[in-house]
Design an enzyme around this catalytic site. Structure first.
Site, mmCIF file in Angstrom:
data_model
loop_
_atom_site.group_PDB
_atom_site.id
_atom_site.type_symbol
_atom_site.label_atom_id
_atom_site.label_comp_id
_atom_site.label_asym_id
_atom_site.label_seq_id
_atom_site.Cartn_x
_atom_site.Cartn_y
_atom_site.Cartn_z
ATOM 1 N N ASN A 118 0.828 -1.210 0.000
ATOM 2 C CA ASN A 118 0.000 0.000 0.000
ATOM 3 C C ASN A 118 0.860 1.256 0.000
ATOM 4 O OD1 ASN A 118 -1.978 -1.879 0.245
ATOM 5 N ND2 ASN A 118 -2.585 -1.335 2.337
ATOM 6 N N HIS A 164 -20.558 36.037 -28.706
ATOM 7 C CA HIS A 164 -21.627 35.241 -29.334
ATOM 8 C C HIS A 164 -21.261 34.827 -30.764
ATOM 9 C CE1 HIS A 164 -24.214 36.832 -26.058
ATOM 10 N NE2 HIS A 164 -23.591 37.971 -26.328
ATOM 11 N N SER A 285 -9.059 14.962 -48.019
ATOM 12 C CA SER A 285 -10.219 14.087 -48.046
ATOM 13 C C SER A 285 -9.996 13.028 -49.126
ATOM 14 C CB SER A 285 -11.468 14.912 -48.372
ATOM 15 O OG SER A 285 -12.445 14.088 -48.979
ATOM 16 N N LYS A 291 -10.194 19.407 -50.556
ATOM 17 C CA LYS A 291 -10.267 19.586 -49.107
ATOM 18 C C LYS A 291 -8.904 19.671 -48.430
ATOM 19 C CE LYS A 291 -13.251 19.721 -46.625
ATOM 20 N NZ LYS A 291 -14.254 18.796 -46.087
ATOM 21 N N GLU A 298 -9.037 19.400 -34.659
ATOM 22 C CA GLU A 298 -10.255 18.634 -34.364
ATOM 23 C C GLU A 298 -9.965 17.461 -33.432
ATOM 24 O OE1 GLU A 298 -12.316 17.575 -38.022
ATOM 25 O OE2 GLU A 298 -11.924 19.585 -38.795
HETATM 26 N N1 ARG Z 1 -1.745 -3.334 -7.436
HETATM 27 C C1 ARG Z 1 -2.147 -2.691 -6.235
HETATM 28 C C2 ARG Z 1 -2.712 -1.300 -6.566
HETATM 29 O O1 ARG Z 1 -2.513 -0.879 -7.646
HETATM 30 C C3 ARG Z 1 -0.990 -2.550 -5.317
HETATM 31 C C4 ARG Z 1 -1.345 -2.483 -3.864
HETATM 32 C C5 ARG Z 1 -1.860 -3.777 -3.410
HETATM 33 N N2 ARG Z 1 -2.207 -3.728 -2.028
HETATM 34 C C6 ARG Z 1 -3.044 -4.611 -1.495
HETATM 35 N N3 ARG Z 1 -3.319 -4.478 -0.245
HETATM 36 N N4 ARG Z 1 -3.609 -5.544 -2.220
HETATM 37 O O2 ARG Z 1 -3.342 -0.658 -5.773
#
Ligand code: ARG
Length: 491
Positions: A118, A164, A285, A291, A298
């Site tokens: 994490n 406008h 085109s 064209k 675009e």
């Molecule tokens: N692939 C996960 C993500 O992108 C990484 C973190 C994973 N953590 C977990 N507790 N499963 O968030």
């Protein structure tokens, strides 16, 4: 569809599981095919983490050194294109560690002390986003440069300004272009603000509650070039505001590019013919031989849609997620990758499209006197001589009505007809050239040539300052992300 369990491969978290995951879960769950984009950031984050574990005596210094050397070996394999992740690796973090173990063996297991994926994913993505934001700033400055170049090449060109999409008052082409310089200047500002909020080290949040080891988070922040550390472990692992900031800054940037594109499309139309795109930046085109289309503009306008979508998508993903980490967050990456890729290719092609276009200044000048575009100046002429503006407006409005029903312009009126419209016109006729009109708008922010010249000079100076800042920031990040980066140094 089979209801049988289809055996997948072993996982880093496999300890508490009696069986390996089903293949279908494995494919569904994996992020390797996109998070591989920040493999270098992942390795570099691990290097900083393991150095700190060694310095703090959390693991033996020799082990830390062995792991760091191994991480650089993986780095070299990445550089050489020799290292490939597989679905079984699940994500870039586990894949990098898998390769490290293959190279240096069981000591690898000590790397993941006091951290979780994490923290890792947030750290890697922040490092990647910092670089992406700097590249977006660079591209936006290129676009500002292009606008300033075109403004500088056409300092005297006068064109109709619109409200406008009806001709309103004459303006200098340079004034019109400098309005976009203002917008893109704000975009640079917004990208820098996004960068400031991205520039936070979250390693050390350790899953969510903080680590039980004496981590020196400040030194890791210095090693990785982060300006500061996160103050709350729960926020640290679950904050994706930095992604939203980048997505929002990208969306507003694209909105501005889209508006500019719309101008280019109109200016190059057969109706306006204010500019001719170079052959190198227009397309033809397959059926209509005559064209010449403004496809670049675009497509830039069109691509704005997906960039908006990426912002909306992550806002929606985040709205129902409680603290702290949720797997939903894995969906944060592809949208930002797409936004950054899209903005960068648009920023690559729009500036040369602008600088290679030819402005048909004669067409513009002719349009800048038609359609009673000087009516405001004629009313101002009376108001400056004591007539209340509302009354002057009424007088000139009547005159416009009369002229249009007779199919003539102000310049066709005789002296008698002017005097008839208002006695003050007998003393002096109102200004009837576009140059007089723009020159009269001599206030800060106005389109008078001297004001526009000064505004362009100021914008050039501001852009040069941003460039200098950008160069410094890019050098600092490049040093962090270099194979030779040595460590945090003294605090
Ligand atoms: N692939 C996960 C993500 O992108 C990484 C973190 C994973 N953590 C977990 N507790 N499963 O968030």
């Amino acid at each position: 569809m089979s209801t049988e369990i289809q055996q997948g491969s072993a996982k880093a978290w496999g300890g508490r599981f009696a069986s390996t995951p089903d293949k279908r879960l494995e494919a569904f769950n994996a992020s390797v095919d996109f998070d591989v984009r920040f493999i270098r950031e992942d390795l570099r984050g691990s290097v900083a983490h393991v150095r700190m574990l060694g310095r703090q005596g959390i693991i033996p210094v020799e082990d830390a050194r062995t792991i760091e050397d191994g991480l650089w070996k993986v780095w070299d394999e990445v550089t050489a294109g020799e290292f490939a992740l597989t679905i079984a690796d699940e994500d870039v973090h586990t894949g990098a560690e898998r390769r490290l173990r293959e190279l240096i063996g069981p000591v690898t297991g000590k790397l993941h002390t006091g951290r979780s994926r994490n923290d890792q994913v947030a750290t890697d993505f922040r490092l990647w986003t910092k670089d992406a934001l700097l590249r977006l700033i660079s591209g936006t400055l290129d676009l500002i440069d292009a606008l300033l170049t075109v403004a500088g090449n056409n300092p005297d060109a006068i064109m109709p300004g619109y409200t406008h999409l009806q001709r309103a008052q004459p303006v200098l082409l340079a004034h019109h272009l400098l309005a976009y310089v203002e917008m893109f200047g704000r975009d640079v500002d917004r990208l820098k603000a996004a960068l400031r909020r991205t520039d936070v080290l979250v390693l050390g949040s350790a899953a969510m509650a903080g680590a039980t080891y004496p981590l020196d988070r400040e030194s890791v922040a210095r090693d990785l070039g982060f300006a500061t550390i996160s103050r709350n472990s729960m926020d640290g692992v679950s904050d994706r505001d930095f992604v939203l900031d980048a997505l929002a800054a990208g969306a507003i940037l694209m909105m501005h590019i889209s508006r500019l594109s719309e101008e280019i499309i109109f200016w190059s139309s057969g109706e306006a013919k204010y500019l001719t795109l170079s052959d190198a930046f227009s397309t033809g085109s397959s059926i209509m031989p005559q064209k010449k289309n403004a496809d670049v503009a675009e497509l830039a306008r069109g691509k704005t849609g997906r960039v908006y979508g990426n912002l909306m998508s992550l806002l929606t993903i985040m709205k129902g997620t409680p603290l702290t980490y949720n797997k939903d967050f894995q969906e944060d990456k592809e949208g930002l990758f797409d936004t950054v890729d899209t903005c960068l290719i648009v920023l690559d092609v729009v500036p040369p499209m602008l600088t290679t276009a030819t402005f048909n200044t004669d067409r513009m000048a002719a349009a800048a006197v038609g359609d009673f575009i000087l009516a405001t100046d004629v009313a101002d002429h009376l108001a400056k001589r004591g007539v209340p503006f509302r009354e002057a407006h009424e007088v000139v409005g009547k005159l416009v009505g009369e002229c249009s029903s007779r199919g003539i312009a102000f310049t066709d009126l005789t002296d008698e007809e002017w005097a008839e419209a208002h006695p003050l016109f007998a003393e002096q006729k109102p200004p009837l050239t576009a140059l007089e009109s723009v020159s009269a708008r001599d206030v800060p922010g106005g389109t008078a040539p001297n004001r526009v010249r000064a505004a362009r000079a100021a914008a050039l100076e501001a852009a040069a300052e941003e460039r200098a800042w950008l160069k410094g920031a890019q050098t600092r990040l490049a040093n962090v992300m270099s194979r030779n980066s040595t460590g945090p140094g003294a605090g």
